[in-house]
Design a protein around this motif. Sequence first.
Motif: not given
Lengths: 409, 248, 288
Positions: B80-105
């Motif tokens: 189950i994936s989700r997004t948040f009403q207010y887009p919630t990200l890791f402020e100190n991680l890069t776009i690459r980090d975000h997607i990698e973390m998401a992709m390679f569970n």
Amino acid sequence: MKKNNIFNKRLILIMAFVLLAGLFISGCSNNQAELSELSDADRASLVDGDNSDKGQGALNREIIFQIGAIQPLTGDGAAYGLPVQRVIDQAVLDLNAKWKEDGKKLQLKIYHEDGKCNGKEARTAAENLVNQKGVNIIYGGMCSGETLGIAPFTEENNVLLFSPLSSSPDITNSGDYVFRNYPSDTAQVATMIPFIVSKGVKTIAILSENTDYAQVLRAGYLKQLPELGVKIVADEIILSSAKDVRTEILKMKSAEPDAVILLPQTIPMTGVFAKQLYESNFDADTLFFSNEIVGLDQAVNEFGDFMKGYFTPEVAFLKENNEFSSKVIADTECDLGYYCASTYDGIFLLGDVLELCGDSDTDCLKKEFDALENWQGIMTTSTTFDENGDVAGDFVISQIIAGTKLRVN
Amino acid sequence: MTLLKIHNLKKSFGGVKALNGCNFNIEKNKITALIGPNGCGKSTLFNVINKLEYQESGTITFLNYNISKIRPYLVSELGISRTFQYPTLFENLTIRDHIEMAMFNDDQKFFKSFFIKLFGLKKNNDKKIIEILNLVGLEKPLNTLGSDLSYGQRKLLDLAIAIAHPHKLIMLDEPVAGINPKLRQKIKEILIKLKEMGETIIVIEHDMNFIMDIADHVYVMESGQNLVEGKPKEIQNNKKVLEAYLGE
Amino acid sequence: MQLLFNSVVAGSIYALVAIGFSLIFQTNRFMHFAHGSAVVFSAYIAFHFFSLSNSLLIAIIATLILSSILGYLMHLLIYYPLQKKKSSSVILLIASFGILFLIDNGLLLYFGSGIKNINYFGPLRGMEFFGALITKPQLIIVLSSLLCLIFIYLLMTKTKLGRNLRAVADNNDLANIMGIESKKYMALSFIIGSVLASVAGVLIALEQTLSINMGTTYMIKGFTGAIIGGVNSVPASILGSYIVGLAENFGVWFLPSQFKEAISFILLFLFLLYKPNGLFGIDKSSRK
């Protein structure tokens, strides 16, 4: 779904066991080293006053004198507070044994409290002793700060305060019921100053710990040295919690003094001063003087390698070549020179005075203390109290060479 | 086929009943919309499904697993994936980090992620990451920190994370709230494309036009309970819905 | 130059304390004041094992292992149960003080108040180095701290474990949703923090006579460094710690030496009042 079993209870128990095993691997023997070497029966007899029925026949103790002792049992001051506590306990045992041998139905009972080398804590300790244990004689404090903190309370409550070790000049006028058999710091400063001047010192730096005792000494040097033509080129006061005084030492060194005076309160601080001074490569001709804390056997044993050539004073009342005192010192592991002797004999002095009075009446005790003249101790020479409850001061100066002290005057 | 089944879910915050016995069946390969007035419990429902909150009673079943009481990371593992009403990200991680973390569970596994991968030895996943970003239309360097993205870009990255994460269900909480019409249109197209790819999506939204264009089924909530459900056109003209929601 | 070096030596120890504190704060969102106890625990353990084995290596290994276990147990037995009950950060802070007193008094009970000294290097004169006098222990402190800091930097920025730790520190909920089991990483932060504290403890034991209350002193300095740099950022905490070292040593050059401790407190209050995120810290107020 994968079952998560990495941090299960078994692993936690194993880790807790490893931690505890690691801590107790030495067999729990170390922590006993600091406690008194007295047996359980002896310890019980000091507090309960009951050593009469140990298979040796009943003894009818008619008069039991209760006193409280205040000394630093925790913190940096414990380095001398704990040995002093052991000496007190041994002295009380020996006194009680002596009375018994003499057929006297007297016993001294003692309660210890932790003064933490701090006036406020010592006062709280005194209040506990007086209000809860009901004592009206307090043996202590050991640090001047403790005694100064206790004195107002004991004066208000008609309690006799007798310190074997406190040396602050402020104690002289701290009350009618305050006595001490340790000379005032004024005597120490009075001994050191001519000696310093005699060494041709023209400029001097002072490194002192921020405590009552050390600051009194410092004030004495600050006042009297310039009067004799010695300029104070640096004056650094260190808080007791400090562990790094290199920058302060750098300031002193940059002033290029002929000599440095060290005034620590405790043995650990002695180590901090001595080590960091040693590492700072002062000029080889620089002389080092100190207070008597630096010259305590324990300090010399621990830090002697860093204190080569230091001149240190010591009270001159110690009886020399005293086998008995050597035995007591060895038995109680009190490597503090005169501190041990003064503390031990102080109990016997108090015992003699209690015996004269027959009870703990403070006014009687005060009268007998005032009347005391040339009292001879087992380890110390003559004691006479002046009108302020002080004893006269004579100091000798030694130099620390190769881990020992050699008398120089 | 019912992918997610919610039965009689209840959740209170103090005296406020955020969920008061609601029931939903989310069908596979469909876009299900969840609408209702502010404060009716929509986001709370998402949080309870994700296990950021725990319900007081009721059950949630996903792919025949009872996920009522499991840990949040396990919900994620189930898909189950989700997004948040207010887009919630890791402020100190890069776009690459975000997607990698998401992709390679599987790389989140504790001891497996322990080994150091130094320069040159690290596996290069940039190609896959760029594919995902192209899908959502986010054109920013991969080293961009989360804190350096605009609101719209954060929305897109949030969506990209939800898509990148191995999933069987995506939950989108107001994906087009507060963004410009052009971006809104883009996101609509992405969701339609995802549905065509066989994705199952739940969407919370207030924009009725948006819902009408993409949803296969609509649930309307009010005061933590189901009000009505049905096809978008049925809901649009429903009197109860108009009173409770659209008529405010 | 000497002043600068003194500052670097002091700052190195503070930095080791600050990183651990900062890491635990970021991942667990509360102030773990018992971190100072981990430092003093490590120093005493190092002394203990050195006394038993006369081997510094054994002492170091034992200290690292036992300190990491201590850190983990603090989390597992005290903090985690409270966190599970959703206790506020104030409750956790109070618990940390409880742990601080427990450990300090436990050490006092076990080891006593006598002088504890490893004295591994014996009496050492300072070595001349670009106008400053440096001793071997001081050089070891600076180099060891540097190595630790580099290791932590690599761990946090180049490994997936570090990335996941940063993710949990950044946003716990989002990390969970992305499949990161944040509970484990919160525990790991205690282990890493305690290992860093143990390095600080060993270095302190090599250089100084031990005392029970030194943990609190170093905790305050490390905490001040973290606040000045920015408690939400590990690199910023490191920098802040060196700033504390500089401020203390340069400050005391110009001021009476009694002000040395006061300098840290003054800086702490000023930053808490006017710049609570620190010089380089990140404002997390926009976070969910």
